[in-house]
Write a protein that holds these residues in place. Structure first.
Motif, PDB file in Angstrom:
ATOM      1  N   GLY A 140       0.812  -1.216   0.000  1.00  0.00           N
ATOM      2  CA  GLY A 140       0.000   0.000   0.000  1.00  0.00           C
ATOM      3  C   GLY A 140       0.845   1.266   0.000  1.00  0.00           C
ATOM      4  O   GLY A 140       2.041   1.226  -0.288  1.00  0.00           O
ATOM      5  N   THR A 200       0.774   5.906  -0.539  1.00  0.00           N
ATOM      6  CA  THR A 200       0.311   6.925  -1.489  1.00  0.00           C
ATOM      7  C   THR A 200       1.020   6.807  -2.834  1.00  0.00           C
ATOM      8  O   THR A 200       0.461   7.151  -3.873  1.00  0.00           O
ATOM      9  N   THR A 201       2.255   6.323  -2.828  1.00  0.00           N
ATOM     10  CA  THR A 201       2.981   6.164  -4.097  1.00  0.00           C
ATOM     11  C   THR A 201       2.428   4.955  -4.859  1.00  0.00           C
ATOM     12  O   THR A 201       2.122   5.056  -6.053  1.00  0.00           O
ATOM     13  N   ARG A 253       2.088   6.939  11.122  1.00  0.00           N
ATOM     14  CA  ARG A 253       0.916   6.832  10.239  1.00  0.00           C
ATOM     15  C   ARG A 253       0.140   5.559  10.528  1.00  0.00           C
ATOM     16  O   ARG A 253      -1.069   5.519  10.411  1.00  0.00           O
ATOM     17  N   GLU A 304      11.081   1.735   6.176  1.00  0.00           N
ATOM     18  CA  GLU A 304      10.023   0.740   6.377  1.00  0.00           C
ATOM     19  C   GLU A 304       9.570   0.240   5.018  1.00  0.00           C
ATOM     20  O   GLU A 304       9.423   1.016   4.080  1.00  0.00           O
ATOM     21  N   LYS A 355      13.101  10.882   1.368  1.00  0.00           N
ATOM     22  CA  LYS A 355      13.080   9.420   1.503  1.00  0.00           C
ATOM     23  C   LYS A 355      14.411   8.764   1.134  1.00  0.00           C
ATOM     24  O   LYS A 355      14.557   7.549   1.271  1.00  0.00           O
TER      25      LYS A 355
HETATM   26  O1  G3H Z   1       5.859   1.010   3.125  1.00  0.00           O
HETATM   27  C1  G3H Z   1       5.998   2.134   2.645  1.00  0.00           C
HETATM   28  C2  G3H Z   1       4.880   2.997   2.459  1.00  0.00           C
HETATM   29  O2  G3H Z   1       3.827   2.299   1.939  1.00  0.00           O
HETATM   30  C3  G3H Z   1       5.209   4.211   1.665  1.00  0.00           C
HETATM   31  O3  G3H Z   1       4.108   5.040   1.654  1.00  0.00           O
HETATM   32  O4  G3H Z   1       4.161   5.959  -0.625  1.00  0.00           O
HETATM   33  O5  G3H Z   1       2.717   6.950   1.126  1.00  0.00           O
HETATM   34  O6  G3H Z   1       5.192   7.227   1.231  1.00  0.00           O
HETATM   35  P1  G3H Z   1       4.056   6.367   0.792  1.00  0.00           P
END
Ligand code: G3H
Length: 255
Positions: A64, A66-67, A165, A184, A225
Motif C-alpha cells: 500500500g 500513497t505512491t 501513520r 520501512e 526518503k
Molecule cells: O511502506 C511504505 C509505504 O507504503 C510508503 O508510503 O508511498 O505513502 O510514502 P508512501
C-alpha cells in the motif's frame, strides 16, 4: 538545457545501478516532496515497467501507500491478462482504505482485466488470534498465493513517519527509532545498513521471500526518503527501482 538535464538523470541512474546492483533504475523528473504530481509519474513508470514483462498466469503482489496508489492509476485499461492474479502482499498495516494494499490490488486487477484476491488479516492480533485466522482455509489459500508471487511491487517509507501513520504505540516508536530504524517496507523496519530492526505482526509476504521472486519493483521518491531508499536497497536489491529526481540526486550524494 533539456538535453543535458536528461543526460544528467541517465548518469545518475547508472551510478545507482552500479552502487546497489539493481538491473534497472528509472528516474522521473521532479521531486515528489514538493510536487505530488511526481508520484503519478512514478506510478505510470511502474505500470509501464510491469507491462514490459507481465504474462498471463503471473501472480502479482502489491503493497500500500500513497505512491503505490498511483500504480493502478497509471495503468491503461488492458485485455489479455485474465489469468493474472493480483493480491495484497501483506495484511492490514493500519493504513486508510484508499491506500491499503487490498484496494490497490483490486484497482490494478481491474485495469489489467485480471483477477484479484483480498487478504483479510487485521493488525495487531495476538499470537493466538493470528494463528487461528491464518489457518482458515480461505486465508491460507491467499497466503499460499502470496508466497508464490512472480512479481512484487512495493513502496518504501521513512521509519518514523510510517510508524506514526500506522498508529504504533509511542513506546514502540521510541524502541524502533532507538534501534536505528530509518526505513520501512512490508511492515519491516530497517536501519541505515539495511538490517531488519523491527517487524510488525502481520501475515503475508516476508522480506525473506523477496529473493525467490522473479521481479521485484520498488517505487519510492522524494529527497527526504533517500536515506530510507538507500537502507532498503542495502537489504535487498530490487529488479527495478522507480524513483524521482529528488530522491535519486540525494541517493548519490549519500554515497
Ligand atoms: O511502506 C511504505 C509505504 O507504503 C510508503 O508510503 O508511498 O505513502 O510514502 P508512501
Amino acid at each position: 538545457n533539456f538535453v543535458y538535464f536528461l543526460k544528467g538523470l541517465n548518469f545518475i541512474a547508472d551510478r545507482i545501478k552500479e552502487k546497489f546492483g539493481c538491473e534497472d533504475v528509472l528516474i522521473t523528473p521532479g521531486d515528489s516532496d514538493v510536487d505530488e504530481t511526481v508520484k503519478s509519474l512514478m506510478g505510470k513508470e511502474a505500470a509501464s515497467y510491469l507491462r514490459s514483462f507481465l504474462k498471463n498466469g503471473d501472480i502479482v503482489a502489491v503493497t500500500g501507500g500513497t505512491t503505490m496508489a498511483q500504480v493502478p492509476k497509471g495503468m491503461p485499461r488492458l485485455e489479455g491478462y485474465e489469468d493474472v492474479v493480483v493480491v495484497a502482499a501483506r495484511g492490514g498495516l493500519g493504513e486508510k482504505v484508499e491506500i491499503q494494499a487490498n484496494t490497490i490490488a483490486a484497482e490494478l486487477a481491474e485495469r489489467l482485466g485480471a483477477r484479484y484476491r483480498l487478504l483479510y488479516v487485521p493488525d495487531n492480533l495476538g499470537p493466538e488470534a493470528m494463528e487461528s485466522i491464518t489457518s482458515e482455509p480461505r486465508i491460507k489459500e491467499v497466503l499460499s498465493l502470496i508466497k508464490r508471487a512472480d512479481v512484487v511491487i512495493h513502496g518504501i517509507g521513512r521509519a518514523e513517519e510510517m510508524a506514526r501513520r500506522r498508529g504504533l504505540d509511542e513506546s514502540v516508536i521510541k524502541k524502533i527509532l532507538k534501534n536505528g530504524a530509518v526505513a520501512e517496507a512490508f511492515g519491516y523496519y530497517f536501519d541505515s545498513e539495511g538490517r531488519v530492526v523491527f517487524t510488525t505482526t502481520s501475515a503475508g509476504l516476508s522480506v525473506n521471500d523477496l529473493k525467490n521472486v522473479r521481479k521485484v519493483i520498488s517505487v519510492a521518491g522524494g529527497a527526504k526518503k533517500a536515506p530510507a531508499i538507500r537502507a532498503f536497497l542495502k537489504y535487498h536489491c530490487p529488479t527495478a527501482l522507480i524513483t524521482d529526481e529528488g530522491a535519486a540526486r540525494k541517493l548519490i550524494e549519500l554515497e
